[in-house]
Design an enzyme around this catalytic site. Structure first.
Site, PDB file in Angstrom:
ATOM      1  N   HIS A  96      42.513  35.583  39.760  1.00  0.00           N
ATOM      2  CA  HIS A  96      42.944  36.803  39.078  1.00  0.00           C
ATOM      3  C   HIS A  96      42.392  37.994  39.843  1.00  0.00           C
ATOM      4  CE1 HIS A  96      43.597  34.493  35.067  1.00  0.00           C
ATOM      5  NE2 HIS A  96      44.716  34.583  35.772  1.00  0.00           N
ATOM      6  N   GLU A  99      39.235  40.429  39.032  1.00  0.00           N
ATOM      7  CA  GLU A  99      37.936  39.829  38.696  1.00  0.00           C
ATOM      8  C   GLU A  99      37.039  39.781  39.928  1.00  0.00           C
ATOM      9  OE1 GLU A  99      38.956  36.214  36.592  1.00  0.00           O
ATOM     10  OE2 GLU A  99      40.294  37.325  35.256  1.00  0.00           O
ATOM     11  N   ARG A 154      46.168  41.855  37.470  1.00  0.00           N
ATOM     12  CA  ARG A 154      45.733  40.470  37.283  1.00  0.00           C
ATOM     13  C   ARG A 154      46.516  39.455  38.126  1.00  0.00           C
ATOM     14  NH1 ARG A 154      44.038  37.009  32.639  1.00  0.00           N
ATOM     15  NH2 ARG A 154      45.405  35.196  32.443  1.00  0.00           N
ATOM     16  N   HIS A 222      35.724  33.037  37.528  1.00  0.00           N
ATOM     17  CA  HIS A 222      36.441  34.143  36.901  1.00  0.00           C
ATOM     18  C   HIS A 222      35.436  35.094  36.256  1.00  0.00           C
ATOM     19  CE1 HIS A 222      40.744  32.656  36.825  1.00  0.00           C
ATOM     20  NE2 HIS A 222      40.106  31.541  37.167  1.00  0.00           N
ATOM     21  N   GLU A 303      33.410  31.765  33.473  1.00  0.00           N
ATOM     22  CA  GLU A 303      33.638  33.191  33.228  1.00  0.00           C
ATOM     23  C   GLU A 303      32.281  33.891  33.341  1.00  0.00           C
ATOM     24  OE1 GLU A 303      36.475  34.684  32.766  1.00  0.00           O
ATOM     25  OE2 GLU A 303      37.908  33.142  32.123  1.00  0.00           O
TER      26      GLU A 303
END
Length: 348
Positions: A96, A99, A154, A222, A303
């Site tokens: 993405h 990020e 994104r 991410h 994440e």
């Protein structure tokens, strides 16, 4: 030597200096984020500095706009420069585009392993027994776009027609494609694309993964939310290796907390929200397993920082540069455990 010869030599020397690339400043590299071309130079410099460890791969495939997706292989080579067969770990960043902290973390890990070989006993042992397959920027087109046009973009840069742009690459992998948790609406942030693996970026990653044959662990980095997500995203039913995945995920969370006190949550991906066609589910799924000589893979989406929006309401996708190093430090410590454990305890 005549005056004309001296002038010719002087001009020649100036041209050489002009075309000589400036050395990457590793000492200050992690004080800020970097554009695609700079990151490429970072890896080329690492490969030049550590030829006994790094093989730079100029292209594993192209993006939708025709850019080369580069990769590296990182491991301790034999004296003749060859690489013996070893268990492999797959790391990837910037699927993405917005990020950025995911990209800086992959860079930090690459640098951490390379520069500590021969200095740190644990890292030295890891590199002797493990080969890392690293794709630093999966979504190069989208990443470039976040630098030039829209910081919070994104998707990739596929033209979908009628003014709609981009496919969410992390809904386009060939695993339970379009079974919910994604969108068929081309303007959506989670648009899954016209069919499974329709995007050249995903095709390149799946093909390159399938070429390796000895992968035992895979992580897709991410941000944000501070989560360690394990399979699966497409179903609420526990995965066949839920026990093993939970143990490793919980341990990663514990190690991260011990470095700078950051609290991550370990949970199945579907507990966050349903996703289909996601990379981490593909790594663990049937098609990747078949391509990987039947070896099932410990697979996670991590994440990263922050846990929520930043102070002042700034988007969580925009992690302050001063957090790049402490983020890298806590993830590096956790990854040393992850690699050592999954190599010694592959999924059955």
């Amino acid at each position: 030597m005549t005056a004309l010869d001296l002038q010719f030599q002087s001009n020649s020397d100036l041209k050489k200096k002009k075309h000589q690339k400036k050395r990457v400043d590793f000492e200050n590299w992690f004080n800020n984020y970097h554009e695609h071309a700079e990151i490429k130079d970072f890896y080329l410099q690492l490969a030049d500095d550590y030829p006994n460890l790094i093989t730079y791969i100029p292209s594993i495939g192209k993006t939708v706009e025709g850019r080369d997706i580069f990769a590296i292989k990182l491991t301790a080579k034999e004296e003749d420069g060859s690489v013996r067969e070893k268990p492999q770990i797959w790391w990837q960043g910037l699927q993405h585009a917005r990020e950025w902290a995911g990209g800086s973390t992959v860079q930090y890990l690459s640098h951490h392993l390379s520069t500590n070989y021969g200095k740190n006993d644990n890292i030295t042992a890891i590199l002797r027994d493990t080969e890392f397959i690293i794709v630093p920027i999966m979504n190069i087109d989208g990443y470039d776009y976040t630098w030039t046009r829209n910081r919070l973009w994104r998707k990739n840069r596929r033209s979908n027609g009628m003014g709609a742009w981009g496919v969410d690459l992390n809904r386009n992998w060939d695993d339970h494609f379009a079974e919910g948790g994604s969108s068929g609406f081309p303007w959506s942030e989670t648009y899954h694309g016209p069919h499974a693996a329709s995007e050249p970026e995903v095709q390149a990653m799946q093909d390159f993964f399938g070429q390796q044959k000895r992968i035992v662990g895979a992580i897709d980095f991410h941000c944000y939310s501070q989560l360690v997500l394990r399979p699966e995203g497409w179903t609420t039913a526990p995965s066949p290796h839920e026990k093993e995945h939970k143990y490793v995920g919980d341990k990663i969370v514990s190690i991260i907390k011990g470095v700078h006190g950051k609290k991550y949550i370990s949970e199945p991906s579907v507990a966050l929200y349903k996703t289909t066609g996601a990379g981490s589910d593909w790594f663990y799924g049937e098609k990747a397993t078949e391509a990987n000589n039947g070896q099932r893979v410990y697979s996670y989406t991590i994440e990263l920082r922050p846990s929520d929006t930043n102070p002042g309401g700034r988007s969580g996708f925009i992690l302050p540069p001063e957090e790049i190093i402490p983020l890298g430090e806590e993830i590096a410590k956790a990854m040393e455990f992850f690699v050592d454990f999954v190599v010694k305890n592959p999924l059955k």
